[in-house]
Design a protein around this motif. Structure first.
Motif, PDB file in Angstrom:
ATOM      1  N   LYS A   1      -7.876  10.635  -1.599  1.00 38.40           N
ATOM      2  CA  LYS A   1      -9.438  10.710  -1.160  1.00 38.40           C
ATOM      3  C   LYS A   1     -10.217   9.728  -1.928  1.00 38.40           C
ATOM      4  O   LYS A   1      -9.609   9.213  -3.089  1.00 38.40           O
ATOM      5  N   ILE A   2     -11.308   9.203  -1.295  1.00 38.92           N
ATOM      6  CA  ILE A   2     -12.099   8.233  -2.127  1.00 38.92           C
ATOM      7  C   ILE A   2     -13.288   8.766  -2.773  1.00 38.92           C
ATOM      8  O   ILE A   2     -14.106   9.478  -1.945  1.00 38.92           O
TER       9      ILE A   2
ATOM     10  N   PHE B   1       0.784   1.261  -4.059  1.00 41.10           N
ATOM     11  CA  PHE B   1       0.038   2.624  -4.215  1.00 41.10           C
ATOM     12  C   PHE B   1       0.886   3.578  -3.744  1.00 41.10           C
ATOM     13  O   PHE B   1       1.310   4.746  -4.138  1.00 41.10           O
ATOM     14  N   ARG B   2       1.429   3.721  -2.419  1.00 43.59           N
ATOM     15  CA  ARG B   2       2.105   4.407  -1.496  1.00 43.59           C
ATOM     16  C   ARG B   2       3.490   4.521  -2.374  1.00 43.59           C
ATOM     17  O   ARG B   2       4.129   5.901  -2.511  1.00 43.59           O
TER      18      ARG B   2
ATOM     19  N   GLU C   1      -6.956   3.494   5.337  1.00 50.47           N
ATOM     20  CA  GLU C   1      -5.508   3.495   5.065  1.00 50.47           C
ATOM     21  C   GLU C   1      -5.148   4.602   3.842  1.00 50.47           C
ATOM     22  O   GLU C   1      -4.103   5.308   4.041  1.00 50.47           O
ATOM     23  N   LEU C   2      -5.892   4.674   2.884  1.00 44.44           N
ATOM     24  CA  LEU C   2      -5.679   5.395   1.858  1.00 44.44           C
ATOM     25  C   LEU C   2      -5.811   6.949   2.273  1.00 44.44           C
ATOM     26  O   LEU C   2      -5.011   7.694   1.937  1.00 44.44           O
ATOM     27  N   GLN C   3      -6.935   7.206   3.188  1.00 45.29           N
ATOM     28  CA  GLN C   3      -7.124   8.527   3.659  1.00 45.29           C
ATOM     29  C   GLN C   3      -6.000   9.131   4.364  1.00 45.29           C
ATOM     30  O   GLN C   3      -5.771  10.241   4.781  1.00 45.29           O
TER      31      GLN C   3
ATOM     32  N   LYS D   1     -13.214  -4.812   5.992  1.00 43.12           N
ATOM     33  CA  LYS D   1     -12.103  -4.794   5.128  1.00 43.12           C
ATOM     34  C   LYS D   1     -12.078  -3.599   4.357  1.00 43.12           C
ATOM     35  O   LYS D   1     -11.022  -2.753   4.144  1.00 43.12           O
ATOM     36  N   THR D   2     -13.092  -3.211   3.691  1.00 44.47           N
ATOM     37  CA  THR D   2     -13.117  -1.954   2.683  1.00 44.47           C
ATOM     38  C   THR D   2     -13.175  -0.718   3.592  1.00 44.47           C
ATOM     39  O   THR D   2     -12.122   0.310   3.168  1.00 44.47           O
ATOM     40  N   VAL D   3     -13.806  -0.455   4.731  1.00 44.20           N
ATOM     41  CA  VAL D   3     -13.608   0.552   5.521  1.00 44.20           C
ATOM     42  C   VAL D   3     -12.224   0.438   5.758  1.00 44.20           C
ATOM     43  O   VAL D   3     -11.495   1.683   5.888  1.00 44.20           O
TER      44      VAL D   3
END
Ligand code: C2E
Ligand code: MG
Ligand code: MG
Ligand code: MG
Length: 291
Positions: free
Chosen positions: A176-177, A133-134, A169-171, A162-164
């Motif tokens: 944004k999620i 993604f990055r 990491e994305l944030q 894991k999801t958190v």
């Protein structure tokens, strides 16, 4: 068709099963070919800011340009693509296409600040998801703070820690999620509170319940109140008429998408509506590629 009633295969070869099995097998080989031959394309549906009265971005939605059957919509193949294990490949293709396109539009001077991409649970959970993604954002030079990952509530049912961590990491990148189709899954207020989320997207099935002067807006109002209490931004999908717009405006839901403004469009048509200098919220785009 079954001759040997004691044979366990009898059921398997019942005509209706045969047809279904055949269709799935054909779909499978079709999908493999489609990926190889680049038959998947991305359409864009505008996000409209009701306050500023302008298009501020788009959601990327995949389509399959089938050589024989014409255009096929994701509801008819995404599940199979997931089952076949090629969703990671398809998802990356969509993200790369969308980022390239978004970057080109911005380079051309269009003032866009929001690109939403749907990410399936399996794709999100792939060990290389974040890294790739990055990479795509860097390669296409899309500012990460313009990018939103849309996931469904089903992601929240799995491994919370894991999801958190993934969301964080994305944030940390600036992405944004958004929770898509909100209200149709299993999340409750307490569920949602555990996750670092930025945006709730109200599902179109609730938006469509907003009927002229009807008090029957309980669910939409509750979702809006919930989003506010959790300090989340809100986006309404499936906005199809004046009443929807009127109601949402009143509730201070300012970012919307829906057929009232435009269907998802191929890039060239999307660019055309961006160019319409007289583009006006009360006049839905007349270009109608998908109907
Ligand atoms: P979604 O992400 O909830 O996207 C919104 C869907 O509602 C789109 O259907 C869109 O065309 C449709 N829609 C938009 N405005 C209106 C409206 O005013 N009225 C009505 N009735 N419908 C409206 P679409 O493009 O067929 O996509 C269906 C679903 O497929 C998406 O729902 C999303 O969950 C999934 N999908 C689409 N593209 C991708 C992708 O690249 N990757 C993954 N994993 N899933 C995707
Ligand atoms: Mg979506
Ligand atoms: Mg949705
Ligand atoms: Mg949906």
């Amino acid at each position: 068709a079954a001759k040997f009633s004691s044979n366990s295969k009898v059921k398997f070869f019942a005509p209706e099963m045969e047809a279904k099995e055949y269709r799935l097998l054909k779909l499978e080989s079709d999908i493999h070919r489609a990926i190889k031959e680049k038959e998947f394309t991305v359409h864009y549906q505008p996000f409209v800011d009701l306050k500023r009265n302008k298009i501020i971005g788009a959601e990327a939605l995949v389509r399959w340009q089938h050589p024989k059957d014409g255009i096929i919509y994701p509801d008819a193949f995404i599940e199979q693509v997931e089952q076949l294990g090629v969703i990671v490949e398809l998802g990356e293709y969509v993200l790369l296409s969308a980022c390239k396109q978004f970057s080109a539009w911005r380079k051309a001077g269009y003032d866009l600040e929001k690109l939403a991409v749907n990410v399936s649970t399996l794709q999100l959970q792939h060990p290389k998801f974040i890294e790739r993604f990055r990479h795509i954002l860097q390669y296409t030079k899309v500012p990460p703070n313009f990018v939103e990952v849309e996931i469904t509530e089903s992601v929240l049912v799995g491994n919370a820690n894991k999801t958190v961590a993934l969301f964080r990491e994305l944030q940390a990148m600036g992405v944004k999620i958004a929770i898509d189709d909100f209200g149709t899954g299993y999340s409750s207020l307490s569920y949602l509170k555990q996750y670092p989320i930025n945006i709730l997207k109200i599902d179109k099935s609730f938006v469509s319940e907003i009927i002229s002067a009807s008090p029957n807006t309980g669910i939409v109002s509750a979702i809006i109140a919930m989003a506010k209490s959790l300090n989340l931004d809100i986006v309404a999908e499936g906005v199809e008429n004046d009443w929807h717009v009127h109601f949402l405006k009143q509730k201070q839901v300012n970012i919307v998408q829906g057929y009232f403004y435009s269907r998802p469009l191929p890039p060239i048509q999307f660019e055309k509506i961006l160019q319409q200098s007289n583009w006006n919220k009360s006049k839905p785009a007349e270009i109608d590629q998908e109907s």
